[in-house]
Design an enzyme around this catalytic site. Structure first.
Site, PDB file in Angstrom:
ATOM      1  N   TYR A  14      82.243 139.532  82.011  1.00  0.00           N
ATOM      2  CA  TYR A  14      81.327 138.632  81.299  1.00  0.00           C
ATOM      3  C   TYR A  14      79.883 139.117  81.470  1.00  0.00           C
ATOM      4  O   TYR A  14      78.999 138.352  81.874  1.00  0.00           O
ATOM      5  CB  TYR A  14      81.481 137.187  81.786  1.00  0.00           C
ATOM      6  CG  TYR A  14      82.901 136.663  81.698  1.00  0.00           C
ATOM      7  CD1 TYR A  14      83.413 136.247  80.469  1.00  0.00           C
ATOM      8  CD2 TYR A  14      83.713 136.593  82.808  1.00  0.00           C
ATOM      9  CE1 TYR A  14      84.721 135.773  80.372  1.00  0.00           C
ATOM     10  CE2 TYR A  14      85.014 136.119  82.721  1.00  0.00           C
ATOM     11  CZ  TYR A  14      85.509 135.710  81.501  1.00  0.00           C
ATOM     12  OH  TYR A  14      86.790 135.245  81.412  1.00  0.00           O
ATOM     13  N   CYS A  67      60.603 139.125  75.753  1.00  0.00           N
ATOM     14  CA  CYS A  67      59.420 138.260  75.720  1.00  0.00           C
ATOM     15  C   CYS A  67      59.843 136.796  75.787  1.00  0.00           C
ATOM     16  O   CYS A  67      59.564 136.018  74.868  1.00  0.00           O
ATOM     17  CB  CYS A  67      58.633 138.507  74.444  1.00  0.00           C
ATOM     18  SG  CYS A  67      58.360 140.249  74.138  1.00  0.00           S
ATOM     19  N   GLY A  91      90.691 136.911  84.687  1.00  0.00           N
ATOM     20  CA  GLY A  91      89.824 137.901  84.059  1.00  0.00           C
ATOM     21  C   GLY A  91      88.720 138.303  85.020  1.00  0.00           C
ATOM     22  O   GLY A  91      88.722 139.385  85.597  1.00  0.00           O
ATOM     23  N   ARG A  92      87.791 137.358  85.258  1.00  0.00           N
ATOM     24  CA  ARG A  92      86.602 137.632  86.077  1.00  0.00           C
ATOM     25  C   ARG A  92      86.942 138.229  87.434  1.00  0.00           C
ATOM     26  O   ARG A  92      86.341 139.223  87.857  1.00  0.00           O
ATOM     27  CB  ARG A  92      85.822 136.323  86.269  1.00  0.00           C
ATOM     28  CG  ARG A  92      84.441 136.503  86.858  1.00  0.00           C
ATOM     29  CD  ARG A  92      83.786 135.154  87.171  1.00  0.00           C
ATOM     30  NE  ARG A  92      83.627 134.302  86.010  1.00  0.00           N
ATOM     31  CZ  ARG A  92      82.570 134.302  85.197  1.00  0.00           C
ATOM     32  NH1 ARG A  92      81.560 135.121  85.431  1.00  0.00           N
ATOM     33  NH2 ARG A  92      82.515 133.488  84.166  1.00  0.00           N
ATOM     34  N   GLY A 145      90.845 131.839  86.157  1.00  0.00           N
ATOM     35  CA  GLY A 145      89.797 131.052  86.799  1.00  0.00           C
ATOM     36  C   GLY A 145      89.688 131.262  88.297  1.00  0.00           C
ATOM     37  O   GLY A 145      89.017 130.481  88.974  1.00  0.00           O
ATOM     38  N   GLU A 180      96.660 134.470  84.469  1.00  0.00           N
ATOM     39  CA  GLU A 180      95.906 135.340  83.569  1.00  0.00           C
ATOM     40  C   GLU A 180      94.434 135.379  83.959  1.00  0.00           C
ATOM     41  O   GLU A 180      93.570 134.933  83.204  1.00  0.00           O
ATOM     42  CB  GLU A 180      96.092 134.890  82.114  1.00  0.00           C
ATOM     43  CG  GLU A 180      95.971 133.396  81.914  1.00  0.00           C
ATOM     44  CD  GLU A 180      96.330 132.927  80.504  1.00  0.00           C
ATOM     45  OE1 GLU A 180      97.164 133.565  79.841  1.00  0.00           O
ATOM     46  OE2 GLU A 180      95.756 131.905  80.091  1.00  0.00           O
TER      47      GLU A 180
HETATM   48  C1  LIG Z   1      88.908 132.884  79.823  1.00  0.00           C
HETATM   49  C2  LIG Z   1      90.316 132.539  80.040  1.00  0.00           C
HETATM   50  C3  LIG Z   1      91.009 133.104  81.123  1.00  0.00           C
HETATM   51  C4  LIG Z   1      90.354 133.955  82.160  1.00  0.00           C
HETATM   52  O1  LIG Z   1      89.466 133.193  82.917  1.00  0.00           O
HETATM   53  P1  LIG Z   1      88.700 133.853  84.183  1.00  0.00           P
HETATM   54  O2  LIG Z   1      87.798 132.771  84.658  1.00  0.00           O
HETATM   55  O3  LIG Z   1      87.977 135.038  83.671  1.00  0.00           O
HETATM   56  O4  LIG Z   1      89.732 134.221  85.183  1.00  0.00           O
HETATM   57  C5  LIG Z   1      92.363 132.822  81.236  1.00  0.00           C
HETATM   58  N1  LIG Z   1      92.997 132.031  80.329  1.00  0.00           N
HETATM   59  C6  LIG Z   1      92.339 131.468  79.292  1.00  0.00           C
HETATM   60  C7  LIG Z   1      93.094 130.606  78.355  1.00  0.00           C
HETATM   61  C8  LIG Z   1      90.990 131.702  79.119  1.00  0.00           C
HETATM   62  O5  LIG Z   1      90.346 131.109  78.098  1.00  0.00           O
END
Ligand SMILES: *Cc1c(COP(=O)(O)O)cnc(C)c1O
Length: 404
Positions: free
Chosen positions: A367, A338, A262-263, A224, A260
């Site tokens: 994403y 459309c 991601g984004r 996050g 952990e």
């Molecule tokens: C989606 C998710 C992440 C990654 O979140 P980001 O906002 O992409 O950093 C990490 N842990 C869990 C459990 C998630 O569901």
């Protein structure tokens, strides 16, 4: 856009567009900088759901401690691409088949979402063992965030009161080893706010483990880390976050933290490049209709933002009529669908945009393609390009591990 990427885009034919262009050297540099900013006792996992493109996963593999996967599909995919990488399996609603696959694959950690899930897991163990983290939804206020997964009623994880039944089950089953709690409460926090949340989480975890006589050695504080689409250069401050974690860990010599994200890892390495097909003025407002749209890049529709973009001018105009253009005024960039929801950026100032010019949307590495509704209207899929101008170091079979 870096010169090497622009050069690549310049060589694409119109019908190669839309194209996803991934900057692998940029990604490598970014993940190295993230890793370098973090203390040793922080393990960096990449949340594969942000973007599980094979070349991206292989580029990251040498620089992360492992991958967080949230489905049997992601588990199989990551295992094929990076067979030796440690994998943590999380996410709500795991099926019996997925749990069995996770055990067969020997996942390094299983993030348990409920007491029912823990019971189901124990029926599948046989004579195997499993290392689990219990996902907790703490009543902490994460503040102003883009997405809240916890701190309020939610389908993710367990209320703290529900943990005790899980602890009882674990205490009675030597095959299940409790590694610690897992918390992924919010997405979109900047470094200081993220650090404040980590402090709150650890304060709770220490009280909880003390009361329950648990030896607290590991906490996963989730992902996050914030990504600001309105200000592409304002990236998450990893050095500040890393320094804060170092302070936090210096008071806790036996604790390992896991994160952990991601984004914040992959958003910046991806570009969605397309072309202006038409320019129109409707009731005085300018619209640019682009090849492709939100069925390829759903991010701006999903998050209700303007996707940042750069115009790549193309001066060739082979038609005998006047080239439609918009100059020095706000324009709304739409796709070919459309539906009025197919908007990539709304009323954004441009100095000039013409039919035939190319438009490169930035921050399309997370994403983006993988969350989009590709089948709607049956337009062709984009082409995919991985620009890699640096020598490949490691082939994806070496992994950064926790120092022993
Ligand atoms: C989606 C998710 C992440 C990654 O979140 P980001 O906002 O992409 O950093 C990490 N842990 C869990 C459990 C998630 O569901």
């Amino acid at each position: 856009m870096r010169a090497a990427l622009l050069d690549h885009v310049g060589r694409l034919a119109d019908d190669d567009l839309p194209a996803y262009v991934y900057d692998l050297p940029g990604l490598r540099e970014h993940v190295r900088a993230i890793r370098a900013a973090l203390p040793d006792r922080v393990e960096l996992l990449y949340a594969a759901k942000a973007n599980s493109d094979p070349a991206i996963l292989q580029t990251l593999a040498g620089h992360v401690s492992g991958f967080e996967v949230a489905s049997g599909g992601e588990l199989g995919h990551v295992r094929r691409l990076a067979p030796d990488a440690p994998v943590a399996f999380g996410g709500p609603g795991k099926t019996q088949t997925e749990l069995a696959c996770a055990l067969d694959a020997g996942v390094e950690r299983l993030h348990v979402e409920s007491e029912h899930e823990l019971c189901l897991l124990t029926t599948l163990l046989g004579d195997r063992t499993v290392d689990v983290l219990l996902r907790v939804n703490l009543p902490v206020e994460p503040g102003q965030v883009a997405l809240a997964m916890g701190g309020r009623s939610s389908p993710f994880g367990m209320d703290p009161a529900q943990l005790d039944n899980c602890l009882e089950l674990i205490a009675s089953d030597p095959r299940v080893r409790l590694r610690g709690p897992h918390l992924h409460l919010a997405s979109g926090l900047q470094a200081q706010a993220q650090l404040a949340l980590v402090e709150k989480v650890l304060t709770w975890a220490e009280d909880w483990s003390h009361d329950r006589r648990i030896d607290l050695t590991e906490v996963n504080v989730g992902g996050g880390m914030g990504v600001d689409y309105a200000q592409p250069h304002r990236t998450f401050d990893w050095p500040v976050f890393g320094a804060g974690l170092r302070r936090i860990l210096s008071r806790r010599p036996r604790l390992t933290l896991r994160i952990e994200p991601g984004r914040s890892v992959t958003a910046y390495c991806g570009w969605y490049v397309t072309q202006v097909l038409d320019i129109k003025f409707s009731r005085g407002q300018a619209f640019a209709v682009l090849r492709g749209g939100t069925h390829h890049l759903r991010t701006p529709a999903a998050k209700q933002h303007d996707q940042p973009f750069e115009v790549i001018a193309d001066d060739v105009w082979p038609r005998p009529w006047a080239r439609p253009e918009v100059r020095d005024e706000p324009v709304t960039l739409v796709g070919q669908l459309c539906t009025p929801k197919d908007v990539l950026a709304r009323r954004v100032m441009v100095s000039r945009l013409r039919v035939g010019d190319r438009v490169a949307f930035a921050m399309a590495g997370a994403y983006a393609w993988n969350i989009s509704h590709h089948a709607f209207l049956m337009h062709p899929h984009p082409t995919f390009h991985h620009v890699d101008d640096a020598p490949v170091s490691g082939t994806g079979d070496t992994y950064a591990r926790r120092p022993s």
